[in-house]
Design a protein around this motif. Structure first.
Motif, PDB file in Angstrom:
ATOM      1  N   THR A 111     -48.106   1.998  64.652  1.00 45.16           N
ATOM      2  CA  THR A 111     -48.933   0.961  64.037  1.00 45.16           C
ATOM      3  C   THR A 111     -49.728   0.204  65.094  1.00 45.16           C
ATOM      4  N   GLU A 112     -49.061  -0.140  66.199  1.00 46.51           N
ATOM      5  CA  GLU A 112     -49.763  -0.861  67.265  1.00 46.51           C
ATOM      6  C   GLU A 112     -50.884  -0.011  67.843  1.00 46.51           C
ATOM      7  N   ARG A 113     -50.624   1.266  68.033  1.00 49.84           N
ATOM      8  CA  ARG A 113     -51.655   2.151  68.567  1.00 49.84           C
ATOM      9  C   ARG A 113     -52.856   2.227  67.622  1.00 49.84           C
ATOM     10  N   GLU A 114     -52.599   2.277  66.332  1.00 50.17           N
ATOM     11  CA  GLU A 114     -53.705   2.338  65.368  1.00 50.17           C
ATOM     12  C   GLU A 114     -54.540   1.065  65.407  1.00 50.17           C
ATOM     13  N   GLY A 163     -52.717   5.091  53.662  1.00 50.54           N
ATOM     14  CA  GLY A 163     -53.143   6.051  54.661  1.00 50.54           C
ATOM     15  C   GLY A 163     -52.954   7.463  54.146  1.00 50.54           C
ATOM     16  N   GLU A 164     -53.691   8.387  54.764  1.00 52.33           N
ATOM     17  CA  GLU A 164     -53.592   9.806  54.432  1.00 52.33           C
ATOM     18  C   GLU A 164     -53.956  10.605  55.674  1.00 52.33           C
ATOM     19  N   GLY A 165     -53.536  11.865  55.691  1.00 51.90           N
ATOM     20  CA  GLY A 165     -54.029  12.821  56.679  1.00 51.90           C
ATOM     21  C   GLY A 165     -54.018  12.335  58.114  1.00 51.90           C
ATOM     22  N   PHE A 166     -52.881  11.791  58.581  1.00 56.22           N
ATOM     23  CA  PHE A 166     -52.716  11.301  59.958  1.00 56.22           C
ATOM     24  C   PHE A 166     -53.557  10.058  60.255  1.00 56.22           C
ATOM     25  N   CYS A 167     -54.015   9.372  59.228  1.00 61.18           N
ATOM     26  CA  CYS A 167     -54.851   8.175  59.394  1.00 61.18           C
ATOM     27  C   CYS A 167     -54.159   6.975  58.751  1.00 61.18           C
ATOM     28  N   LEU A 168     -53.890   5.937  59.540  1.00 61.19           N
ATOM     29  CA  LEU A 168     -53.257   4.728  59.011  1.00 61.19           C
ATOM     30  C   LEU A 168     -54.285   3.676  58.627  1.00 61.19           C
ATOM     31  N   LEU A 169     -55.246   3.419  59.534  1.00 60.97           N
ATOM     32  CA  LEU A 169     -56.323   2.458  59.316  1.00 60.97           C
ATOM     33  C   LEU A 169     -57.654   3.157  59.555  1.00 60.97           C
ATOM     34  N   ASN A 170     -58.672   2.744  58.846  1.00 61.50           N
ATOM     35  CA  ASN A 170     -59.987   3.375  58.977  1.00 61.50           C
ATOM     36  C   ASN A 170     -60.799   2.604  60.015  1.00 61.50           C
ATOM     37  N   ASP A 171     -60.833   3.138  61.240  1.00 64.25           N
ATOM     38  CA  ASP A 171     -61.459   2.390  62.340  1.00 64.25           C
ATOM     39  C   ASP A 171     -62.964   2.233  62.158  1.00 64.25           C
TER      40      ASP A 171
END
Length: 302
Positions: A88-91, A126-134
């Motif tokens: 989460t922190e990395r995202e 989230g979906e497909g290895f994506c937590l937040l949409n940067d």
């Protein structure tokens, strides 16, 4: 100077079977440094994105779940990663990296994120290895701060940017363009402002002229004052999941088309890497490194 956001890779934040997708994020800057294409001065480490900025795009309940580690097993399966505080922190750092790149792109024409392009993340999941949409978060930040009026998102990953499309379906200030495999994930597509679904086996001869003509049309029609470019290399013929037949040289020409047109029109651009799943990680790294090399050369940056 070409500025490159580089989020730290935490020590084994994922189980063994999930680490391969993360490996390229370490190897790309290492290769660029080794060959002398960049120096440490080109790299910068973003901080964690503030909640109030994330909440311009994502629901508070979902952000709370990420930070409190309360995602359900089903939600984690949709994302594809088991939850962890480090992930989460990395995202959040990746998201801030794309925002920082926007400010640097206003100065230098372009800035790049070694990660990012998390286009499968929706407001509430989230979906497909994506937590937040940067990209969505950065675009909403620019609009909120009145730093841009009309944004174009050019998504050339082999998978449709479904989360991005859904997030901006009612927002006329952000034009979403996705050119992707028609018969690839996600199998339920959302509706971008412009979707081009490519047939399996699409090669350089079809892909490159189609992109060039479409980009010319969009720059004339949309008249963006900022562009986000998702430069996934899963369009390669070597990709395990891509189903297209674009060569390494064709992938490089794709980036050259995008950068040359944006530089010619003097439209600032933030770039994120997106996907790449060739069996040999060296192929993935070389294709991504080409994107950085071309950006540096076309924009004349050190």
């Amino acid at each position: 100077m070409l500025h490159i956001a580089h989020a730290p890779i935490y020590a084994h934040p994922l189980p063994e079977g999930h680490r391969f997708p993360m490996l390229k994020y370490e190897l790309i800057p290492e290769q660029l440094l080794y060959e002398g294409s960049i120096t440490q001065k080109n790299l910068f480490a973003p901080t964690v994105c503030a909640d109030e900025i994330v909440l311009l795009t994502h629901d508070k309940n979902y952000l709370d779940k990420l930070k409190q580690q309360t995602l359900s097993a089903k939600e984690q399966r949709h994302i594809g990663f088991p939850q962890s505080p480090a992930l989460t922190e990395r995202e959040l750092i990746i998201t801030q990296g794309s925002i920082d790149c926007c400010h640097l792109a206003f100065e230098n024409g372009i800035a790049m994120n070694v990660a990012g392009g998390t286009h499968h993340a929706f407001a509430d999941r989230g979906e497909g290895f994506c937590l937040l949409n940067d990209f969505a978060t950065a675009a909403n930040y620019l609009l909120h701060q009145k730093l841009a009026k009309q944004i174009l998102i050019v998504d050339l990953d082999v998978h449709q940017g479904n989360g991005t499309a859904k997030l901006f379906e009612q927002n006329n200030s952000v034009f979403t363009f996705s050119m992707h495999g028609a018969h690839n994930y996600p199998f339920h597509k959302e509706t971008s402002d412009l979707d081009i679904g490519l047939k399996d086996g699409t090669d350089d001869g079809i892909y490159l002229p189609l992109l060039q003509n479409t980009l010319d049309m969009l720059l004339e029609k949309v008249k963006p004052d900022f562009v986000f470019y998702l430069s996934g290399v899963d369009i390669l013929e070597t990709d395990k999941f891509g189903k297209l037949k674009v060569t390494m040289q064709g992938c490089k020409q794709r980036d050259e088309i995008v950068f040359s047109k944006l530089q010619q029109h003097q439209i600032p651009c933030t770039v994120a890497m997106g996907g790449g799943y060739s069996p040999d990680v060296r192929t993935i790294v070389e294709a991504h490194c080409n994107t950085f090399r071309l950006a540096k050369d076309i924009y004349g940056l050190n």
